[in-house]
Write a protein that holds these residues in place. Structure first.
Motif, PDB file in Angstrom:
ATOM      1  N   GLY A 217      53.737 -25.557  38.213  1.00  0.00           N
ATOM      2  CA  GLY A 217      54.837 -26.494  38.603  1.00  0.00           C
ATOM      3  C   GLY A 217      55.949 -25.823  39.529  1.00  0.00           C
ATOM      4  O   GLY A 217      56.269 -26.810  40.580  1.00  0.00           O
ATOM      5  N   ARG A 218      56.098 -24.653  39.541  1.00  0.00           N
ATOM      6  CA  ARG A 218      57.279 -24.023  40.285  1.00  0.00           C
ATOM      7  C   ARG A 218      56.586 -23.884  41.918  1.00  0.00           C
ATOM      8  O   ARG A 218      57.145 -24.279  42.933  1.00  0.00           O
ATOM      9  CB  ARG A 218      57.523 -22.651  39.841  1.00  0.00           C
ATOM     10  N   LEU A 219      55.167 -23.658  41.648  1.00  0.00           N
ATOM     11  CA  LEU A 219      54.584 -23.452  43.271  1.00  0.00           C
ATOM     12  C   LEU A 219      54.408 -24.783  43.897  1.00  0.00           C
ATOM     13  O   LEU A 219      54.652 -24.987  45.008  1.00  0.00           O
ATOM     14  CB  LEU A 219      53.147 -23.016  42.916  1.00  0.00           C
ATOM     15  N   ASN A 220      54.390 -25.702  43.111  1.00  0.00           N
ATOM     16  CA  ASN A 220      54.088 -27.212  43.536  1.00  0.00           C
ATOM     17  C   ASN A 220      55.456 -27.559  44.112  1.00  0.00           C
ATOM     18  O   ASN A 220      55.386 -28.345  45.137  1.00  0.00           O
ATOM     19  CB  ASN A 220      53.510 -28.167  42.464  1.00  0.00           C
ATOM     20  N   PHE A 221      56.536 -27.234  43.337  1.00  0.00           N
ATOM     21  CA  PHE A 221      57.800 -27.790  43.859  1.00  0.00           C
ATOM     22  C   PHE A 221      58.123 -27.102  45.144  1.00  0.00           C
ATOM     23  O   PHE A 221      59.091 -27.692  46.122  1.00  0.00           O
ATOM     24  CB  PHE A 221      58.864 -27.179  42.597  1.00  0.00           C
TER      25      PHE A 221
ATOM     26  N   LEU B  84      49.306 -29.082  51.472  1.00  0.00           N
ATOM     27  CA  LEU B  84      47.865 -29.536  50.735  1.00  0.00           C
ATOM     28  C   LEU B  84      47.581 -28.396  49.665  1.00  0.00           C
ATOM     29  O   LEU B  84      47.102 -28.698  48.921  1.00  0.00           O
ATOM     30  CB  LEU B  84      46.916 -29.510  51.800  1.00  0.00           C
ATOM     31  N   LEU B  85      48.329 -27.150  49.940  1.00  0.00           N
ATOM     32  CA  LEU B  85      48.199 -26.338  48.739  1.00  0.00           C
ATOM     33  C   LEU B  85      48.888 -26.761  47.437  1.00  0.00           C
ATOM     34  O   LEU B  85      48.216 -26.639  46.283  1.00  0.00           O
ATOM     35  CB  LEU B  85      48.731 -24.853  49.326  1.00  0.00           C
ATOM     36  N   GLY B  86      50.092 -27.286  47.907  1.00  0.00           N
ATOM     37  CA  GLY B  86      50.794 -27.788  46.548  1.00  0.00           C
ATOM     38  C   GLY B  86      50.182 -28.927  45.809  1.00  0.00           C
ATOM     39  O   GLY B  86      50.247 -29.129  44.637  1.00  0.00           O
ATOM     40  N   SER B  87      49.852 -29.850  46.789  1.00  0.00           N
ATOM     41  CA  SER B  87      49.022 -31.116  46.341  1.00  0.00           C
ATOM     42  C   SER B  87      47.690 -30.862  45.404  1.00  0.00           C
ATOM     43  O   SER B  87      47.463 -31.516  44.531  1.00  0.00           O
ATOM     44  CB  SER B  87      48.745 -32.067  47.600  1.00  0.00           C
ATOM     45  N   THR B  88      47.079 -29.621  46.122  1.00  0.00           N
ATOM     46  CA  THR B  88      45.809 -29.490  45.219  1.00  0.00           C
ATOM     47  C   THR B  88      46.359 -29.083  43.852  1.00  0.00           C
ATOM     48  O   THR B  88      45.514 -29.223  43.036  1.00  0.00           O
ATOM     49  CB  THR B  88      45.111 -28.236  46.119  1.00  0.00           C
ATOM     50  N   ILE B  89      47.266 -28.031  43.738  1.00  0.00           N
ATOM     51  CA  ILE B  89      47.838 -27.769  42.419  1.00  0.00           C
ATOM     52  C   ILE B  89      48.096 -28.910  41.410  1.00  0.00           C
ATOM     53  O   ILE B  89      47.769 -28.864  40.392  1.00  0.00           O
ATOM     54  CB  ILE B  89      49.126 -26.622  42.591  1.00  0.00           C
ATOM     55  N   GLY B  90      48.888 -29.723  42.155  1.00  0.00           N
ATOM     56  CA  GLY B  90      49.538 -31.129  41.551  1.00  0.00           C
ATOM     57  C   GLY B  90      48.371 -31.706  40.978  1.00  0.00           C
ATOM     58  O   GLY B  90      48.262 -32.346  39.684  1.00  0.00           O
ATOM     59  N   TRP B  91      47.267 -32.099  41.808  1.00  0.00           N
ATOM     60  CA  TRP B  91      46.102 -33.189  41.649  1.00  0.00           C
ATOM     61  C   TRP B  91      45.179 -32.386  40.438  1.00  0.00           C
ATOM     62  O   TRP B  91      44.563 -33.041  39.500  1.00  0.00           O
ATOM     63  CB  TRP B  91      45.347 -33.328  42.689  1.00  0.00           C
ATOM     64  N   VAL B  92      44.946 -30.954  40.649  1.00  0.00           N
ATOM     65  CA  VAL B  92      44.120 -30.369  39.862  1.00  0.00           C
ATOM     66  C   VAL B  92      44.680 -30.176  38.183  1.00  0.00           C
ATOM     67  O   VAL B  92      44.055 -30.701  37.259  1.00  0.00           O
ATOM     68  CB  VAL B  92      43.936 -28.963  40.144  1.00  0.00           C
TER      69      VAL B  92
END
Length: 469
Positions: A168-172, A311-319
């Protein structure tokens, strides 16, 4: 260790991160092909208002029915009598379709990542033929793109298995970076905007059959593409079971939606003024090409770098979201029980492994075609998978309002009833518009109906469980 540890900002980042993912990078091209500028503007207005009503529905349901978490599809089981066969099959089938649709969502994000990585490594678009057998041609660029996409998928998988807090922090961080970067893009584009690039404000478009599309048909076509931009508005709702405060779910949904609307509308419209219509429709990287036309190659490289972070953050969120959907459904008894298993960090390990394995299969679409073609194909197959759960949530909200369950004031029932009614009408409209094309309809139906192959496994487990009890 409690799982209820996602606060307002992390939840908002999940909403913005999942919404402002692949769509913001590829939509300027898709919209230019679907509609003239007039059609695009009307589609944004219709979609923005429609999704706002959906966001209000999601927020209200998350507060009124906090025990039902995991996404809008979960309410399908509540439309039938509790414990009935109809409730079980509705819950399972809607979860199946929505889950696979979410997998398609993160595959779309990953393929867009590869598209922007090609700005640094042009070999990813190489047309050099490695294999030519019958009607199948395997190019070097396609193979390398597939490998890059696979690496990102399983790297994200490893991050997610380590726990929700770190992911979650990486996504933020990635979301905050992208918002700042896109605001700068909007500022630059405002000064560089060339009205002459817009072309005729109202002009006909043609579909794949060569038929001429009028303004209304253009709005219908563009509305499906613009809705894809808002897929993910329900992200905070999916993680309701992990939220620190239930009120944060509604606040994060509305805040994330408003931030995303500003970014999407600003960028998609301004990009039209940086490139001609012909250039835009032919572009594999519309934002990079647009900013490069203004600032030169350096600006394009910087934006491509921002795109990669985003897109790295979005990938984390979507996965995370894709794994959470069947995990929560399994805990509610409407999905295969093995999906409720967790690792020591409280993460849905079985759900993560299966979701990402299916995502790997979908990534094979990058082997035989261009990145943009893969993106468009993925949007096609996911359209119904998202729209049907949105309609289900709206109908369930109307059911609560009709019966008065969870409502103490008549005034609330009237105001929320109007919103839920508009949300249902909007969802139904986009379903009709999005599935008017036979290919889209059949692929969407096949995606949802394919779950029936696994439904007997759930039935068998339920019978076994009842006998044991």
């Amino acid at each position: 260790m409690t799982r209820h540890k996602l606060g307002f900002w992390i939840l908002t980042a999940l909403v913005v991160g999942n919404m402002v993912g692949s769509g913001i990078f590829m939509l300027p091209r898709s919209l230019s092909a679907a509609a003239s500028p007039a059609g695009v503007i009307l589609a944004w207005i219709a979609t923005g208002l429609g999704v706002l009503t959906l966001a209000l529905v999601f927020g209200s349901l998350a507060v009124r029915k906090p025990e039902l978490s995991g996404g809008p599809q979960i309410y399908a089981k509540e439309l039938f009598r509790e414990g009935s066969q109809g409730s079980l099959i509705a819950g399972f089938m809607s979860t199946w379709g929505y889950w696979v649709g979410n997998i398609a969502g993160f595959v779309a994000v990953i393929t867009t990542f590869a598209s922007y990585l090609s700005a640094f490594f042009p070999v990813l678009t190489s047309d050099k033929v490695w294999v030519d057998f019958g009607g199948f041609t395997l190019k070097a660029g396609n193979v390398l793109t597939f490998l890059v996409c696979s690496l990102l998928l399983w790297g994200t998988h490893a991050i997610c298995l380590k726990g929700m807090k770190g992911a979650g922090r990486l996504n933020f961080i990635a979301t905050a970076t992208k918002v700042i970067g896109f605001v700068l893009f909007i500022v630059i584009a405002l000064f560089a905007f060339q009205q002459s690039n817009i072309g005729p404000f109202l002009a006909p478009r043609t579909n794949e059959s060569g038929e001429t599309l009028g303004l209304l048909s253009q709005v219908n076509a563009a509305a499906v593409a613009t809705l894809w931009a808002f897929i993910g508005v329900e992200s905070a709702m999916v993680f309701a079971a992990r939220a620190r405060r239930k009120q944060d779910i509604r606040r994060a949904t509305i805040a994330g939606l408003l931030i995303s609307i500003v970014l999407y509308v600003g960028i998609s419209m301004l990009t039209m003024g940086l490139l001609t219509q012909e250039q835009l429709m032919a572009s594999q990287n519309p934002l990079v090409d647009g900013i490069s036309a203004v600032t030169g190659p350096i600006g394009g490289k910087l934006l491509a770098g921002l795109g990669l972070i985003s897109l790295l953050g979005s990938t984390i969120g979507w996965v995370l979201l894709s794994a959470e959907v069947p995990f929560q459904a399994a805990k509610l008894g409407v999905f295969l029980p093995s999906f409720s298993k967790e690792n020591g960090k409280g993460m849905p390990k079985v759900s993560l492994w299966v979701s990402n394995a299916l995502g790997q299969i979908l990534l094979l679409s990058t082997v035989s075609g261009s990145i943009s073609a893969a993106f468009d194909f993925i949007i096609y197959i996911a359209t119904l998978a998202y729209l049907v759960p949105y309609l289900i949530a709206s109908l369930y909200h109307l059911k609560l309002i009709w019966t008065g369950e969870t409502y103490a004031l008549r005034k609330e029932r009237v105001s929320e009833g109007i919103i839920a009614g508009l949300a249902a009408i909007y969802s139904l409209w986009v379903i009709i518009a999005g599935t008017a094309d036979l290919k889209t309809f059949l692929l969407g139906v096949a995606l949802i109906v394919s779950g029936i192959l696994f439904y007997p496994l759930l039935r068998r487990h339920r019978k076994t469980g009842n006998k044991t009890a």
